[in-house]
Design an enzyme around this catalytic site. Structure first.
Site, short mmCIF file in Angstrom:
data_model
loop_
_atom_site.label_atom_id
_atom_site.label_comp_id
_atom_site.label_asym_id
_atom_site.label_seq_id
_atom_site.Cartn_x
_atom_site.Cartn_y
_atom_site.Cartn_z
N ASP A 195 53.41 -16.84 67.82
CA ASP A 195 54.94 -15.90 68.67
C ASP A 195 53.97 -14.31 68.26
O ASP A 195 52.61 -14.26 67.03
CB ASP A 195 56.21 -15.99 67.88
CG ASP A 195 55.92 -15.62 66.44
OD1 ASP A 195 55.04 -15.78 65.58
OD2 ASP A 195 57.09 -15.99 65.37
N GLY A 207 55.53 -17.37 61.53
CA GLY A 207 55.20 -16.84 59.96
C GLY A 207 54.98 -17.85 59.10
O GLY A 207 54.55 -17.42 57.96
N GLY A 240 55.47 -21.00 59.84
CA GLY A 240 54.38 -22.77 60.46
C GLY A 240 55.67 -23.52 60.62
O GLY A 240 55.50 -24.60 61.48
N GLU A 286 57.43 -23.61 63.92
CA GLU A 286 56.70 -23.62 65.43
C GLU A 286 56.03 -25.23 64.81
O GLU A 286 56.04 -25.80 66.14
CB GLU A 286 54.86 -22.94 65.00
CG GLU A 286 55.21 -21.15 65.08
CD GLU A 286 56.26 -20.83 63.90
OE1 GLU A 286 56.39 -19.37 64.25
OE2 GLU A 286 56.10 -21.47 62.67
N HIS A 316 45.60 -40.13 58.72
CA HIS A 316 46.61 -40.63 58.42
C HIS A 316 47.61 -40.34 59.71
O HIS A 316 48.06 -41.94 59.62
CB HIS A 316 47.33 -40.33 57.42
CG HIS A 316 45.93 -40.88 55.89
ND1 HIS A 316 46.83 -41.08 54.96
CD2 HIS A 316 44.82 -41.39 56.23
CE1 HIS A 316 45.87 -41.22 53.74
NE2 HIS A 316 44.65 -41.81 54.65
N ARG A 354 52.05 -15.83 58.04
CA ARG A 354 52.38 -14.69 56.57
C ARG A 354 51.71 -15.52 55.23
O ARG A 354 52.02 -15.06 54.18
CB ARG A 354 53.59 -14.33 57.32
CG ARG A 354 53.78 -14.06 58.21
CD ARG A 354 54.71 -13.01 57.90
NE ARG A 354 55.04 -12.26 59.49
CZ ARG A 354 56.92 -11.86 60.03
NH1 ARG A 354 57.72 -12.91 59.66
NH2 ARG A 354 56.23 -11.50 61.07
N ARG A 391 47.04 -50.01 58.78
CA ARG A 391 48.51 -49.05 58.43
C ARG A 391 49.02 -48.16 58.97
O ARG A 391 49.91 -48.02 59.43
CB ARG A 391 48.39 -49.17 57.37
CG ARG A 391 47.66 -47.89 56.06
CD ARG A 391 47.38 -48.62 55.19
NE ARG A 391 46.49 -47.36 54.18
CZ ARG A 391 47.24 -45.98 53.56
NH1 ARG A 391 47.74 -45.77 53.03
NH2 ARG A 391 45.61 -45.53 53.32
#
Length: 162
Positions: A8, A71, A73, A76, A103, A114, A138
């Site tokens: 963004d 900003g 994450g 998002e 993993h 940011r 696993r």
């Protein structure tokens, strides 16, 4: 490798630097936007399109990952994780970037524009891209359980409450 980007306004400058860096490293970059600065734009469609792009590519046998920015994450990452087949992880240091791949076989990394400098973001992305999935039993088992739940709403042999 093909790398899909979505952001963004908070990550627009980052995406330009990341595109240059990834292209110079030999990757094909697909930028899902935005293409211009709008301080009130909304990240969900940009990040969802990047996530859909990576899933579409992977299903077609194309080696691909995605990077989404905002900003923090967080939003998002949430947006990307709404796409079936996506495993998006928020990375903020070397360990989280590498473990997301090793993993969790994450196919999308989310980064807070940011929260990091451009140089730090580049390093996080490079760690994420370079780290292979471990294929440890696993981890394979757990990812299969997530995919099963995503498809059916249940995990065979495990209690999932209604």
């Amino acid at each position: 490798m093909r790398i899909h980007l979505g952001t963004d306004h908070a990550g627009l400058d980052f995406s330009r630097h990341i595109t240059e860096h990834l292209t110079a490293a030999g990757h094909e970059v697909i930028d899902h936007g935005p293409t211009s600065y709008d301080p009130i734009d909304d990240y969900p469609s940009f990040c969802i399109n990047a996530a859909k792009g990576v899933v579409r590519d992977q299903e077609a046998g194309v080696e691909a990952l995605a990077v989404v920015f905002g900003g923090s994450g967080n939003g998002e990452q949430i947006a990307a994780n709404k796409v079936r087949g996506v495993r998006a992880a928020l990375a903020w240091n070397e360990a989280t970037a590498k473990l997301a791949r090793e993993h969790n076989d994450a196919n999308v990394v989310a980064i807070g524009a940011r929260q990091h400098t451009v140089e730090e973001a580049v390093q996080l992305i490079d760690w994420f891209i370079a780290e292979p999935f471990s294929f440890e039993e696993r981890h394979v088992r757990r990812i299969a359980q997530l995919a099963e739940f995503e498809a059916t709403g249940a995990i065979a042999g495990h209690q999932v409450d209604d």
